[in-house]
Write a protein that holds these residues in place. Structure first.
Motif, PDB file in Angstrom:
ATOM      1  N   ILE B 271      32.793  46.986  34.338  1.00 55.80           N
ATOM      2  CA  ILE B 271      32.919  45.683  35.016  1.00 55.80           C
ATOM      3  C   ILE B 271      33.870  44.751  34.274  1.00 55.80           C
ATOM      4  O   ILE B 271      34.636  44.009  34.882  1.00 55.80           O
ATOM      5  CB  ILE B 271      31.520  45.045  35.185  1.00 55.80           C
ATOM      6  CG1 ILE B 271      30.688  45.886  36.156  1.00 55.80           C
ATOM      7  CG2 ILE B 271      31.634  43.618  35.691  1.00 55.80           C
ATOM      8  CD1 ILE B 271      29.258  45.437  36.291  1.00 55.80           C
ATOM      9  N   TYR B 272      33.860  44.806  32.949  1.00 56.96           N
ATOM     10  CA  TYR B 272      34.651  43.859  32.159  1.00 56.96           C
ATOM     11  C   TYR B 272      36.105  43.811  32.603  1.00 56.96           C
ATOM     12  O   TYR B 272      36.732  42.766  32.717  1.00 56.96           O
ATOM     13  CB  TYR B 272      34.598  44.238  30.671  1.00 56.96           C
ATOM     14  CG  TYR B 272      34.166  43.091  29.776  1.00 56.96           C
ATOM     15  CD1 TYR B 272      34.846  41.874  29.798  1.00 56.96           C
ATOM     16  CD2 TYR B 272      33.084  43.224  28.910  1.00 56.96           C
ATOM     17  CE1 TYR B 272      34.452  40.833  28.981  1.00 56.96           C
ATOM     18  CE2 TYR B 272      32.683  42.178  28.098  1.00 56.96           C
ATOM     19  CZ  TYR B 272      33.364  40.987  28.137  1.00 56.96           C
ATOM     20  OH  TYR B 272      32.970  39.960  27.337  1.00 56.96           O
ATOM     21  N   ILE B 273      36.663  44.991  32.849  1.00 54.48           N
ATOM     22  CA  ILE B 273      38.098  45.103  33.065  1.00 54.48           C
ATOM     23  C   ILE B 273      38.563  44.354  34.314  1.00 54.48           C
ATOM     24  O   ILE B 273      39.720  43.958  34.427  1.00 54.48           O
ATOM     25  CB  ILE B 273      38.475  46.605  33.127  1.00 54.48           C
ATOM     26  CG1 ILE B 273      39.876  46.826  32.566  1.00 54.48           C
ATOM     27  CG2 ILE B 273      38.344  47.164  34.519  1.00 54.48           C
ATOM     28  CD1 ILE B 273      39.897  47.035  31.106  1.00 54.48           C
ATOM     29  N   TRP B 274      37.641  44.129  35.253  1.00 54.56           N
ATOM     30  CA  TRP B 274      38.009  43.484  36.516  1.00 54.56           C
ATOM     31  C   TRP B 274      38.094  41.966  36.402  1.00 54.56           C
ATOM     32  O   TRP B 274      38.624  41.313  37.294  1.00 54.56           O
ATOM     33  CB  TRP B 274      36.950  43.765  37.585  1.00 54.56           C
ATOM     34  CG  TRP B 274      36.800  45.170  38.030  1.00 54.56           C
ATOM     35  CD1 TRP B 274      36.220  46.197  37.350  1.00 54.56           C
ATOM     36  CD2 TRP B 274      37.208  45.727  39.295  1.00 54.56           C
ATOM     37  NE1 TRP B 274      36.244  47.341  38.100  1.00 54.56           N
ATOM     38  CE2 TRP B 274      36.838  47.079  39.306  1.00 54.56           C
ATOM     39  CE3 TRP B 274      37.831  45.183  40.422  1.00 54.56           C
ATOM     40  CZ2 TRP B 274      37.082  47.912  40.387  1.00 54.56           C
ATOM     41  CZ3 TRP B 274      38.077  46.024  41.502  1.00 54.56           C
ATOM     42  CH2 TRP B 274      37.699  47.369  41.477  1.00 54.56           C
ATOM     43  N   ALA B 275      37.513  41.406  35.368  1.00 57.73           N
ATOM     44  CA  ALA B 275      37.224  39.962  35.378  1.00 57.73           C
ATOM     45  C   ALA B 275      38.405  39.089  34.982  1.00 57.73           C
ATOM     46  O   ALA B 275      38.320  37.871  35.047  1.00 57.73           O
ATOM     47  CB  ALA B 275      36.016  39.669  34.475  1.00 57.73           C
ATOM     48  N   GLY B 276      39.537  39.716  34.563  1.00 54.91           N
ATOM     49  CA  GLY B 276      40.691  38.940  34.091  1.00 54.91           C
ATOM     50  C   GLY B 276      41.122  37.783  34.986  1.00 54.91           C
ATOM     51  O   GLY B 276      41.410  36.694  34.484  1.00 54.91           O
ATOM     52  N   PRO B 277      41.167  37.965  36.325  1.00 53.82           N
ATOM     53  CA  PRO B 277      41.660  36.868  37.174  1.00 53.82           C
ATOM     54  C   PRO B 277      40.857  35.578  37.065  1.00 53.82           C
ATOM     55  O   PRO B 277      41.310  34.550  37.548  1.00 53.82           O
ATOM     56  CB  PRO B 277      41.555  37.454  38.589  1.00 53.82           C
ATOM     57  CG  PRO B 277      41.649  38.920  38.397  1.00 53.82           C
ATOM     58  CD  PRO B 277      40.955  39.205  37.094  1.00 53.82           C
ATOM     59  N   HIS B 278      39.674  35.603  36.439  1.00 49.33           N
ATOM     60  CA  HIS B 278      38.965  34.313  36.330  1.00 49.33           C
ATOM     61  C   HIS B 278      39.694  33.344  35.395  1.00 49.33           C
ATOM     62  O   HIS B 278      39.349  32.174  35.343  1.00 49.33           O
ATOM     63  CB  HIS B 278      37.482  34.497  35.953  1.00 49.33           C
ATOM     64  CG  HIS B 278      37.200  34.925  34.559  1.00 49.33           C
ATOM     65  ND1 HIS B 278      36.119  35.702  34.208  1.00 49.33           N
ATOM     66  CD2 HIS B 278      37.834  34.678  33.400  1.00 49.33           C
ATOM     67  CE1 HIS B 278      36.119  35.916  32.915  1.00 49.33           C
ATOM     68  NE2 HIS B 278      37.139  35.300  32.400  1.00 49.33           N
ATOM     69  N   HIS B 279      40.714  33.833  34.686  1.00 43.23           N
ATOM     70  CA  HIS B 279      41.569  32.926  33.906  1.00 43.23           C
ATOM     71  C   HIS B 279      42.631  32.274  34.784  1.00 43.23           C
ATOM     72  O   HIS B 279      43.388  31.434  34.310  1.00 43.23           O
ATOM     73  CB  HIS B 279      42.261  33.682  32.770  1.00 43.23           C
ATOM     74  CG  HIS B 279      41.315  34.164  31.722  1.00 43.23           C
ATOM     75  ND1 HIS B 279      41.202  33.566  30.489  1.00 43.23           N
ATOM     76  CD2 HIS B 279      40.416  35.171  31.725  1.00 43.23           C
ATOM     77  CE1 HIS B 279      40.284  34.195  29.779  1.00 43.23           C
ATOM     78  NE2 HIS B 279      39.785  35.174  30.505  1.00 43.23           N
ATOM     79  N   LEU B 280      42.706  32.693  36.038  1.00 42.14           N
ATOM     80  CA  LEU B 280      43.784  32.229  36.914  1.00 42.14           C
ATOM     81  C   LEU B 280      43.238  31.663  38.226  1.00 42.14           C
ATOM     82  O   LEU B 280      43.895  31.721  39.252  1.00 42.14           O
ATOM     83  CB  LEU B 280      44.747  33.392  37.208  1.00 42.14           C
ATOM     84  CG  LEU B 280      45.441  33.985  35.976  1.00 42.14           C
ATOM     85  CD1 LEU B 280      46.135  35.290  36.329  1.00 42.14           C
ATOM     86  CD2 LEU B 280      46.453  33.006  35.405  1.00 42.14           C
ATOM     87  N   LEU B 281      42.030  31.097  38.172  1.00 46.49           N
ATOM     88  CA  LEU B 281      41.459  30.539  39.396  1.00 46.49           C
ATOM     89  C   LEU B 281      42.248  29.303  39.806  1.00 46.49           C
ATOM     90  O   LEU B 281      42.665  28.516  38.957  1.00 46.49           O
ATOM     91  CB  LEU B 281      39.986  30.185  39.179  1.00 46.49           C
ATOM     92  CG  LEU B 281      39.075  31.371  38.867  1.00 46.49           C
ATOM     93  CD1 LEU B 281      37.635  30.915  38.692  1.00 46.49           C
ATOM     94  CD2 LEU B 281      39.161  32.440  39.936  1.00 46.49           C
ATOM     95  N   TYR B 282      42.447  29.142  41.097  1.00 48.29           N
ATOM     96  CA  TYR B 282      43.197  28.018  41.667  1.00 48.29           C
ATOM     97  C   TYR B 282      44.656  28.008  41.238  1.00 48.29           C
ATOM     98  O   TYR B 282      45.325  26.997  41.323  1.00 48.29           O
ATOM     99  CB  TYR B 282      42.550  26.664  41.314  1.00 48.29           C
ATOM    100  CG  TYR B 282      41.277  26.389  42.072  1.00 48.29           C
ATOM    101  CD1 TYR B 282      41.302  26.244  43.453  1.00 48.29           C
ATOM    102  CD2 TYR B 282      40.059  26.275  41.416  1.00 48.29           C
ATOM    103  CE1 TYR B 282      40.136  25.986  44.155  1.00 48.29           C
ATOM    104  CE2 TYR B 282      38.891  26.028  42.111  1.00 48.29           C
ATOM    105  CZ  TYR B 282      38.937  25.878  43.479  1.00 48.29           C
ATOM    106  OH  TYR B 282      37.783  25.627  44.182  1.00 48.29           O
ATOM    107  N   THR B 283      45.170  29.134  40.721  1.00 52.09           N
ATOM    108  CA  THR B 283      46.596  29.191  40.422  1.00 52.09           C
ATOM    109  C   THR B 283      47.291  29.860  41.596  1.00 52.09           C
ATOM    110  O   THR B 283      46.685  30.093  42.648  1.00 52.09           O
ATOM    111  CB  THR B 283      46.874  30.018  39.165  1.00 52.09           C
ATOM    112  OG1 THR B 283      46.538  31.373  39.428  1.00 52.09           O
ATOM    113  CG2 THR B 283      46.100  29.504  37.970  1.00 52.09           C
ATOM    114  N   ALA B 284      48.557  30.229  41.373  1.00 48.68           N
ATOM    115  CA  ALA B 284      49.330  30.866  42.436  1.00 48.68           C
ATOM    116  C   ALA B 284      48.974  32.349  42.597  1.00 48.68           C
ATOM    117  O   ALA B 284      49.574  33.043  43.413  1.00 48.68           O
ATOM    118  CB  ALA B 284      50.820  30.716  42.146  1.00 48.68           C
TER     119      ALA B 284
END
Lengths: 285, 736
Positions: B271-284
């Motif tokens: 599961i860990y590997i999927w979570a990266g985009p939470h650093h880019l919420l509300y970005t482009a």
């Protein structure tokens, strides 16, 4: 039995009230309808509280009897028996049992127990998985929820309701007269020092921006011209548009303050820029 | 409550002897010296990294603390701090723990002493090269991957050496099954390798300059897939492995649940590997990828907590020891801090929480609970446990260790609480509108000055924490002096019986099958960690609708490109974002929100992750050149009270154009549509544009040579975000 009946009746009424709300009702009736809805909700809350209290009272009173029931092996190991355990103070359903049986292997002296996954952990894991599937399904598969852009549109629409539809047309000149009270001028000075001084100098003598104390103006020195320049800025010349950062009143205050500085001849004044335009001095207070 | 626990080994016989097999007993020697050496490196770099951290912390309160040199200015030393703490302090801590525990869990000496040495000195040299290159301004600007391409290659080689040594040892083990700690080590080894290779894909321009192989949104996705999983597989999984060895050892208790360790290991790495985009919420970043990030971050809660509860419940029956044993105290706080940070992580991944917390000091507080609490305290616990054993003596002073514990614990609180407060305050101030529908705090600086007192407090917290570390150094030196290093520790174990002769391996728990097959374990771990990255990256790279093209977006001019590389060199993106999020509070403050198509020529992307200063994506054309000129020379002249340091060297240095043609050629190869043969023309174009800016400045009474660095930086800043800028004001001026 009566409790359930009452509950049902209340729910029905609340449903009816909600249905009424949904129907186009005359605007005057709206407030009384909300009142009724709140009254019904309060009644519902009260009934639920009484219900919970009564049930817990029964559970406490019947504790010895329930315990006896729970102790029976045929009850103890069933699902409903485990739920019963919650009421008699055995948290097996939540924390699990620690049988503490060793696995029969060891590594450099470290052994491992064959304990179950703690049920609370297991169920919260399942819960988060259900949440995640629901979340992704709702927003991305069914597209039922708003995406970032939709959220932004909604936010901006709501904002237009809040902000008056004040003519935001930069071509239209306002018809204000300069403010002259000491309170307004000192407020204007405060705004000037924090926002304008970096470019125009602490005494408006001009730095990056022009000198504002002389009679020469690049974009007009009359109060409504100054107001407009502050509000919309001058694109490409570095004057920032202050609308959205300063309110209309604040802009008028700082414009009035700037006018009050006419002819103050501060030290280190920048050479004149723009066209000469003599401003009528402020009316005597 | 629980059955009386009899430590293993006291039982009369093992299953093997019962079967009548009489395996030969081997005698071999554990290499303790390499463990000691990695231990010393851990402490040494830990202190260095934390001191740089303190310097950076006080610079935020007092910009003069930059010591007035370019080498010690915040933008350059912040990456030095993060790299030193992650890769030097924690990195050496991992190797210390792995080299000690792996030998004992495999009942074998390390595969090769030479490889151990090469690994040790190779890693220290990499750290040294970071220590030199980062202050000099050689950086890729990608967070936790700032080191330039020659160092990236060195990291790869040393990592291979580590893997070779580790798998060699596993191959020669005298223990059929691999313990849970080793599963975590294997997952770490593989995943860090994958992350490093994919994220460091870059094309060299010169010896110490390269451009990312990815651009804009794609670069951001790869970077935060890497950044997030650097936390996961460098700061978390190896330390969980260490916890599984050292915690039961120190407590003298069996691990609470074998089954829990299986479930939480596999679910965590998957599961860990999927979570990266939470650093880019509300970005482009495309919305579907953001939603995946949220969904998987929430699911990450239970697997993370599985590690925590297996650690804490292992201490059942040993809580009396926790009261007296500093090693266990450190471990309890470490595991608890891990639990707090991994609870907070999923919460911060919810979009509505993220909208307030992101870009603020809240995130800084969050990562420091993890770094100071989990990594720091577990490292200290291991050091206090190891040193007496390596030196065959008692710990010099338990009392000092206890003092260290309290200094550290209070230090973490004094560090984290003010920053939580600061982050929450600032996040809300940015969003606050007044009754007239305007920003309550239109001046960004006002929101900064509000939290400067918190910056002082966090510095004090850090000082407390570091002073505890100094106590530990003294304690460990005294302990070492009192004993002698047992460089080679004698051990005995029966040789491994060929698997087909051992019937005991049939049956048992189903997971035992993979535990005796390191290759299959590694293979399935690779599969588990590969899926998430593949699902998120491939569509973002291949499906065109994810990055809608904007026709008006053009490549940077040569001078702007040079300015951009200066922006990277000075580490501006450590404090300034280039990502206006789609919130009314941000479009009011900065202008139109950022679109994916605007970043297609950005190699690397410079979205940033923290707003110590305002966002700069729409700064182009907002101020005159002279404003930037004065502001870079002394920020306080244009923004009184600003905590940004001055950059006088940009006014002295001549712009180095020697690599400009090479830069253009590299970008052309990567797909930037400069005309054919433009590399020969670029220099002349750059000079022409610089002369123009110098002339504009002259009109405002600023004399500057057009070949200075500042001119290029101004060119870049004035270009930022202007390609799609809607300009109603211009229409207005025209109509006047």
């Amino acid at each position: 039995m009566w409790r359930a009946a009452l509950l049902g009746a209340v729910l029905l009424q609340a449903g009816a009230a909600a249905a009424q709300q949904a129907a186009p009702a005359p605007p005057l009736a709206a407030s009384s309808q909300t009142l009724v809805l709140w009254f019904l909700l309060a009644t519902l809350a009260l009934v639920v509280t009484v219900f919970v209290l009564v049930v817990s009272l029964i559970v406490i009173k019947m504790q010895p009897l329930l315990r006896q029931l729970y102790a029976r092996p045929t009850v103890h190991n069933t699902w409903s028996g485990k739920v019963l355990g919650l009421f008699v103070g055995d948290n097996r359903l939540v924390t699990g049992e620690n049988r503490d049986e060793l696995m029969g292997h060891e590594y450099d002296g470290i052994a491992e127990y064959d304990n179950d996954l703690p049920p609370w952990w297991k169920y919260s894991f399942v819960g988060t998985v259900i949440f995640a599937i629901g979340y992704f399904g709702y927003y991305q598969v069914a597209k039922a929820g708003p995406n970032s852009h939709d959220e932004y549109e909604t936010e901006m629409r709501q904002a237009t309701l809040l902000v008056s539809a004040d003519a935001d047309d930069p071509n239209k000149l306002t018809t204000y007269t300069a403010l002259g009270t000491p309170a307004d001028l000192s407020a204007g000075k405060g705004i000037f020092v924090t926002n304008c001084a970096p470019c125009h100098g602490p005494n408006a003598e001009g730095k990056v921006g022009p000198n504002l104390t002389d009679e020469y103006w690049l974009h007009g020195g009359e109060i409504n011209h100054v107001y407009k320049t502050i509000k919309f800025g001058v694109q490409g010349k570095g004057m920032v548009a202050w609308k959205g950062k300063l309110s209309g009143k604040q802009i008028l205050q700082v414009a009035s303050y700037v006018q009050s500085l006419q002819g103050s001849k501060p030290a280190g004044a920048k050479e004149p820029q723009g066209e000469k335009e003599t401003i009528k001095p402020l009316a005597a207070k | 409550m629980q059955a009386e626990y009899i430590p293993p080994g006291t039982a009369a016989s093992s299953p093997l002897t019962q079967k009548g097999l009489a395996p030969a007993v081997d005698t071999f020697y554990y290499d303790n010296k390499i463990v000691r050496d990695f231990g010393i490196a851990t402490v040494f770099w830990g202190i260095a990294g934390m001191m740089v951290g303190l310097l950076a912390a006080f610079q935020l309160a007092q910009p003069e603390a930059n010591l007035h040199t370019s080498f010690t200015t915040f933008g350059r030393i912040r990456p030095l701090h993060t790299n030193a703490v992650i890769f030097a302090f924690v990195g050496n801590g991992i190797f210390m723990g792995v080299y000690y525990s792996l030998q004992r869990l495999c009942k074998a000496a390390m595969y090769s002493k030479v490889l151990s040495r090469v690994h040790f000195w190779g890693w220290q040299l990499i750290i040294l090269s970071a220590l030199i290159s980062l202050p000099l301004g050689f950086t890729t600007s990608k967070e936790y991957a700032e080191l330039e391409w020659p160092i990236d290659i060195a990291i790869t080689l040393v990592w291979v050496v580590f893997g070779w040594n580790m798998f060699g040892t596993i191959a020669r083990r005298r223990e059929r099954h691999l313990y849970v700690g080793i599963w975590f080590y294997i997952a770490t080894l593989i995943t860090v390798a994958v992350l490093h290779l994919v994220n460091s894909a870059e094309v060299p321009v010169s010896w110490m300059k390269s451009y990312s192989a990815y651009a804009g949104v794609q670069d951001a996705l790869v970077q935060w897939w890497y950044g997030h999983n650097a936390v996961a597989f460098f700061l978390t999984t190896p330390y969980l492995g260490l916890m599984y060895y050292f915690l039961p050892k120190a407590a003298g208790r069996p691990v609470y649940s074998y089954r829990l360790s299986i479930i939480h290991f596999w679910s965590l790495i998957f599961i860990y590997i999927w979570a990266g985009p939470h650093h880019l919420l509300y970005t482009a970043l495309p919305d579907w990828a953001q939603s995946l990030g949220v969904a998987f971050s929430v699911m990450l809660l239970a697997p993370s907590w599985g590690g925590m509860i297996n650690g804490l419940l292992t201490l059942r029956g040993a809580w009396d020891k926790v009261r007296t044993e500093p090693v266990l105290k450190f471990m309890v706080v470490a595991v608890t801090a891990y639990g707090m940070a991994t609870f907070e992580g999923p919460m911060l991944s919810l979009k509505n929480v993220n909208a307030i917390a992101h870009f603020t000091d809240w995130i800084v507080a969050h990562v420091h609970v993890g770094a100071l609490g989990w990594n720091g305290f577990l490292t200290f616990a291991i050091l206090y446990w190891l040193w007496p054993r390596l030196y065959r003596t008692e710990l010099y002073s338990k009392k000092l260790a206890n003092t260290h514990f309290w200094l550290g614990t209070v230090g973490i609180l004094v560090y984290a609480l003010p920053l939580y407060w600061a982050g929450f305050t600032q996040g809300l101030m940015w969003k606050q509108f007044n009754a007239e529908g305007m920003l309550q705090y239109p001046n960004f600086l006002e929101t900064v000055l509000q939290i400067v007192p918190m910056y002082y407090l966090r510095g004090i917290g850090g000082t407390l924490y570091l002073s505890g570390v100094f106590l530990m150094v003294f304690n460990l030196i005294k302990t070492a002096r009192a004993g002698t290093l047992l460089a080679a520790e004698k051990a005995q174990a029966p040789a491994l019986v060929p698997a087909e002769l051992v019937e005991a391996h049939q049956g048992g728990h189903w997971h035992r099958w993979i535990e005796r097959r390191p290759f299959q374990l590694a293979l399935w771990a690779t599969v588990a960690i590969a899926i998430g990255g593949i699902v998120e990256m491939i569509p973002t790279f291949l499906v065109k609708s994810n990055v809608p093209t904007i026709a008006s977006v053009k490549p940077y001019t040569p001078l702007e490109l040079q300015g951009r590389d200066l922006y990277i060199r000075e580490g501006c993106s450590n404090c300034h974002t280039q990502m206006v999020r789609p919130f009314r509070s941000e479009t009011e403050r900065y202008g139109e929100y950022s679109k994916a198509g605007e970043f297609v020529y950005d190699r690397p992307f410079l979205w940033g992750s923290k707003r110590t200063g305002p966002d700069l994506h729409r700064v182009g054309g907002k101020y005159p050149h002279s404003w930037h000129y004065n502001h870079m020379l002394d920020p306080t002249t244009m923004s009184p009270g600003s905590i940004m340091p001055p950059y006088p060297w940009l006014f002295e240095n001549k712009l180095d154009n020697s690599t400009l043609p090479a830069k253009i050629r590299v970008l052309q190869r990567l797909g930037t549509p400069y005309p054919r043969g433009y590399d020969q023309q670029a220099l002349a174009d750059a000079r022409r544009q610089a002369d123009g800016i110098a002339q504009d400045l002259k009109k405002e009474d600023i004399e500057v040579m057009s070949d200075k660095e500042i001119v290029a930086l101004i060119a870049y800043l004035q270009r930022l975000g202007t390609d799609i800028k809607v300009k109603p004001e211009q229409v207005a001026t025209a109509a006047q």
